[in-house]
Design a protein around this motif. Structure first.
Motif, short mmCIF file in Angstrom:
data_model
loop_
_atom_site.label_atom_id
_atom_site.label_comp_id
_atom_site.label_asym_id
_atom_site.label_seq_id
_atom_site.Cartn_x
_atom_site.Cartn_y
_atom_site.Cartn_z
N GLU A 1 -6.08 0.18 -16.15
CA GLU A 1 -6.69 -0.85 -16.33
C GLU A 1 -7.16 -0.83 -17.80
O GLU A 1 -7.11 -1.94 -18.92
CB GLU A 1 -7.70 -1.52 -15.54
CG GLU A 1 -7.12 -1.84 -13.89
CD GLU A 1 -7.10 -0.71 -13.10
OE1 GLU A 1 -7.50 0.41 -13.57
OE2 GLU A 1 -6.88 -0.97 -12.09
N GLU A 2 -7.94 0.16 -18.12
CA GLU A 2 -8.72 0.27 -19.48
C GLU A 2 -7.52 0.46 -20.43
O GLU A 2 -7.60 -0.01 -21.81
CB GLU A 2 -9.70 1.30 -19.36
CG GLU A 2 -10.83 0.93 -18.61
CD GLU A 2 -11.71 2.28 -18.21
OE1 GLU A 2 -12.76 1.93 -18.09
OE2 GLU A 2 -11.48 3.20 -18.53
N LEU B 1 -6.05 -2.59 -21.39
CA LEU B 1 -6.67 -3.32 -22.19
C LEU B 1 -6.66 -3.03 -23.72
O LEU B 1 -6.69 -3.68 -24.70
CB LEU B 1 -8.10 -3.34 -21.79
CG LEU B 1 -8.49 -4.66 -20.86
CD1 LEU B 1 -9.97 -4.46 -20.24
CD2 LEU B 1 -8.39 -5.87 -21.25
N ARG C 1 -3.72 -4.03 -25.24
CA ARG C 1 -3.90 -5.58 -25.59
C ARG C 1 -4.59 -5.71 -26.65
O ARG C 1 -4.20 -6.64 -27.58
CB ARG C 1 -4.40 -6.14 -24.48
CG ARG C 1 -4.42 -7.87 -24.33
CD ARG C 1 -2.79 -8.36 -24.35
NE ARG C 1 -2.62 -9.58 -24.90
CZ ARG C 1 -2.05 -10.25 -25.60
NH1 ARG C 1 -1.11 -9.28 -26.29
NH2 ARG C 1 -1.93 -11.30 -25.90
N ASP D 1 -14.84 -10.84 -26.37
CA ASP D 1 -14.67 -10.55 -25.22
C ASP D 1 -14.25 -11.62 -24.53
O ASP D 1 -13.62 -12.01 -23.68
CB ASP D 1 -15.99 -9.96 -24.77
CG ASP D 1 -17.21 -10.56 -25.09
OD1 ASP D 1 -17.18 -11.39 -25.98
OD2 ASP D 1 -18.07 -10.53 -24.30
N LEU E 1 -10.76 -12.61 -24.64
CA LEU E 1 -9.69 -11.71 -23.55
C LEU E 1 -10.13 -12.23 -22.28
O LEU E 1 -9.20 -12.14 -21.41
CB LEU E 1 -10.20 -10.12 -23.81
CG LEU E 1 -9.41 -9.68 -25.11
CD1 LEU E 1 -9.98 -8.24 -25.36
CD2 LEU E 1 -8.09 -9.78 -24.87
N LEU F 1 -7.18 -12.86 -20.08
CA LEU F 1 -7.04 -12.13 -18.77
C LEU F 1 -7.82 -12.29 -17.38
O LEU F 1 -7.62 -11.72 -16.43
CB LEU F 1 -6.93 -10.73 -19.22
CG LEU F 1 -6.10 -10.32 -20.43
CD1 LEU F 1 -6.42 -9.09 -20.89
CD2 LEU F 1 -4.54 -10.32 -20.00
N VAL G 1 -12.00 -8.71 -16.72
CA VAL G 1 -11.89 -7.63 -17.67
C VAL G 1 -13.10 -7.25 -18.24
O VAL G 1 -13.07 -6.16 -19.05
CB VAL G 1 -10.88 -7.89 -18.63
CG1 VAL G 1 -9.28 -8.44 -18.22
CG2 VAL G 1 -11.27 -9.37 -19.60
N HIS H 1 -14.48 -3.84 -17.52
CA HIS H 1 -13.58 -2.73 -18.24
C HIS H 1 -13.82 -2.73 -19.71
O HIS H 1 -13.98 -1.65 -20.44
CB HIS H 1 -12.05 -3.04 -18.11
CG HIS H 1 -11.81 -3.16 -16.69
ND1 HIS H 1 -11.69 -2.14 -15.82
CD2 HIS H 1 -11.44 -4.09 -15.74
CE1 HIS H 1 -11.40 -2.01 -14.52
NE2 HIS H 1 -11.16 -3.51 -14.51
N LEU H 2 -14.21 -3.80 -20.42
CA LEU H 2 -14.44 -3.93 -21.94
C LEU H 2 -15.67 -3.00 -22.19
O LEU H 2 -15.82 -2.32 -23.22
CB LEU H 2 -14.34 -5.36 -22.56
CG LEU H 2 -13.16 -6.14 -22.47
CD1 LEU H 2 -13.50 -7.63 -22.79
CD2 LEU H 2 -12.14 -5.41 -23.63
#
Length: 80
Positions: free
Chosen positions: A8-9, A12, A15, A28, A31, A35, A39, A42-43
């Motif tokens: 998942e990271e 990102l 992306r 952030d 995104l 998404l 997310v 993860h960010l």
């Protein structure tokens, strides 16, 4: 820098790289709008691990080390 990232990271990171290549740096919030709010954690982890950096207007970008790691990967469009 922590090179251990989840799928998942990694998605990102890719992306954010796509946004950068298109000439825009997402925040952030951008995104999360694109998404989903899931997310955000993860960010945060990617920031802590050194993959992403934030500038003064909250735009996300790949760190220099992340840029090098991404550009060296053949399977995602790096050099052959």
């Amino acid at each position: 820098m922590d090179f251990n990232i989840t799928a998942e990271e990694e998605a990102l990171v890719l992306r954010v790289a796509e946004h950068d290549q298109a000439g825009n740096s997402p925040t952030d919030d951008d995104l999360a709008d694109e998404l989903g709010d899931e997310v955000r954690p993860h960010l945060k982890r990617l920031l802590k691990k050194g993959w992403l950096v934030v500038d003064s207007d909250r735009s996300l970008a790949l760190s220099r080390i992340a840029q090098a790691a991404i550009s060296s990967r053949r399977d995602i469009g790096g050099s052959s």
